[in-house]
Design an enzyme around this catalytic site. Structure first.
Site, mmCIF file in Angstrom:
data_model
loop_
_atom_site.group_PDB
_atom_site.id
_atom_site.type_symbol
_atom_site.label_atom_id
_atom_site.label_comp_id
_atom_site.label_asym_id
_atom_site.label_seq_id
_atom_site.Cartn_x
_atom_site.Cartn_y
_atom_site.Cartn_z
ATOM 1 N N SER A 1 0.930 12.056 -13.983
ATOM 2 C CA SER A 1 0.057 13.159 -13.721
ATOM 3 C C SER A 1 -1.524 12.858 -14.455
ATOM 4 O O SER A 1 -1.686 11.566 -14.573
ATOM 5 C CB SER A 1 0.390 14.489 -14.055
ATOM 6 O OG SER A 1 -0.562 15.272 -13.617
ATOM 7 N N SER A 2 -2.219 13.669 -14.990
ATOM 8 C CA SER A 2 -3.270 13.565 -15.686
ATOM 9 C C SER A 2 -3.864 14.810 -16.322
ATOM 10 O O SER A 2 -3.248 15.778 -15.877
ATOM 11 C CB SER A 2 -4.348 13.250 -14.681
ATOM 12 O OG SER A 2 -5.627 13.189 -15.325
ATOM 13 N N ASN B 1 3.356 5.869 -10.435
ATOM 14 C CA ASN B 1 2.023 5.437 -11.182
ATOM 15 C C ASN B 1 0.845 5.241 -10.450
ATOM 16 O O ASN B 1 -0.252 5.234 -11.103
ATOM 17 C CB ASN B 1 2.296 4.031 -12.113
ATOM 18 C CG ASN B 1 1.161 3.645 -12.797
ATOM 19 O OD1 ASN B 1 0.687 4.659 -13.689
ATOM 20 N ND2 ASN B 1 0.664 2.638 -12.678
ATOM 21 N N ASP C 1 1.011 -1.075 0.061
ATOM 22 C CA ASP C 1 -0.138 0.074 -0.003
ATOM 23 C C ASP C 1 0.927 1.360 -0.154
ATOM 24 O O ASP C 1 1.589 1.486 1.175
ATOM 25 C CB ASP C 1 -0.890 -0.090 1.420
ATOM 26 C CG ASP C 1 -1.740 1.444 1.253
ATOM 27 O OD1 ASP C 1 -1.624 2.131 0.338
ATOM 28 O OD2 ASP C 1 -2.867 1.240 2.300
ATOM 29 N N TYR D 1 -8.622 15.564 -6.854
ATOM 30 C CA TYR D 1 -7.998 14.817 -8.117
ATOM 31 C C TYR D 1 -7.224 15.687 -8.880
ATOM 32 O O TYR D 1 -5.948 15.451 -8.992
ATOM 33 C CB TYR D 1 -8.837 13.982 -8.806
ATOM 34 C CG TYR D 1 -8.277 12.826 -9.759
ATOM 35 C CD1 TYR D 1 -7.544 11.895 -9.420
ATOM 36 C CD2 TYR D 1 -8.149 13.404 -11.178
ATOM 37 C CE1 TYR D 1 -7.002 11.080 -10.349
ATOM 38 C CE2 TYR D 1 -7.680 12.635 -12.157
ATOM 39 C CZ TYR D 1 -7.225 11.377 -11.879
ATOM 40 O OH TYR D 1 -6.558 10.776 -12.716
ATOM 41 N N LYS E 1 -2.977 15.919 -9.098
ATOM 42 C CA LYS E 1 -2.189 15.973 -10.306
ATOM 43 C C LYS E 1 -1.688 17.086 -10.897
ATOM 44 O O LYS E 1 -0.683 16.981 -11.560
ATOM 45 C CB LYS E 1 -3.444 15.388 -11.531
ATOM 46 C CG LYS E 1 -3.851 14.142 -11.023
ATOM 47 C CD LYS E 1 -2.776 13.074 -10.971
ATOM 48 C CE LYS E 1 -3.331 11.519 -10.805
ATOM 49 N NZ LYS E 1 -2.342 10.770 -10.637
#
Length: 253
Positions: A138-139, A91, A64, A152, A156
């Site tokens: 990231s995103s 990731n 974890d 979120y 990111k």
């Protein structure tokens, strides 16, 4: 193109499915030794066995990543098993998209602090490497406000800022740091498959936003991650590589 990965040692968190798994597989195909971690012990065992079947040196453990002690122990044991560390790929995401305090806490511990702790734990070996690189996933949600929750997207975006700071700080040591910002990515066991089954209206709306008419496949993101992390990209540092099929509309200058 020879990516220069043969003989290098790579750590990938969340390396048993989706983008992380495809990264691990491609690194192994390119001749690197690979260590993976994920919460699912069965998935870790299956992934390590599959990497070894390719002829790669591989190591893994159920971890974890929000547990600082467990994450550090995995990094140390991975270095021992592989003979060092050259590349780290952070990731894992909590995928905390709710608009509540719990989402902020989960995003902080998993998305943000797991990345920071991974880098810090690996640093003694990265400093000894002649091809050291750090890649944080990231995103596109960090680039623009979308339908995901505020925590979120905020974390990111913070990962991009953190990597840019690392790039500046570590450049004199020859250590590169970059981020990759994927768009919607569909794979078995992934969040979009779950949304497709449980919230088909949201899935339909999200799919319609993609100019290519589809979501990314994990390997399409992973190829960019592996290239960016590899010695073939040796002068690239402080970059955020967006791989989204033209999904986002903001201009990245």
């Amino acid at each position: 193109m020879d990516l220069g990965l043969k003989g290098l040692r790579v750590l990938v968190t969340g390396g048993t499915k989706g983008i992380g798994l495809r990264c691990a597989e491609i690194f192994a195909d390119e001749g690197a030794s690979v260590s993976v971690c994920a919460r699912d012990a069965t998935g870790v065992t299956a992934t390590v066995d599959a990497l070894k079947a390719k002829g790669a040196t591989a190591f893994g453990r159920a971890v974890d990543v929000s547990n600082a002690h467990a994450l550090k122990a995995w990094v140390q044991d991975s270095a021992a098993a592989l003979g060092g560390i050259d590349i780290v790929v952070a990731n894992v995401s909590a995928l905390a998209v709710a608009d509540d305090e719990a989402a902020w806490q989960a995003g902080y511990e998993t998305d943000m602090m797991h990345s920071v702790r991974l880098v810090n734990a690996a640093m003694p070996w990265l400093e000894k490497s002649g091809a050291a690189s750090i890649t944080l996933i990231s995103s596109v949600s960090g680039r623009e406000v979308d339908f995901t929750g505020p925590a979120y997207g905020a974390f990111k975006a913070a990962l991009v800022h953190y990597a840019q700071g690392l790039a500046m700080k570590l450049a004199p040591k020859g250590i590169r740091a970059n981020t990759v910002s994927p768009g919607n990515t569909y794979f078995d066991g992934g969040i979009w498959q779950s949304i497709e089954k449980n919230n088909p209206d949201l899935f339909r709306d999200a799919l319609a936003m993609n100019p290519m008419g589809r979501m990314a496949r994990p390997e399409e993101i992973a190829r960019g991650v592996v290239f960016l992390a590899s010695p073939a990209s040796s002068f690239t540092s402080g970059t955020n590589l967006v791989i989204d099929g033209a999904l986002t509309k903001g201009v990245q200058l």
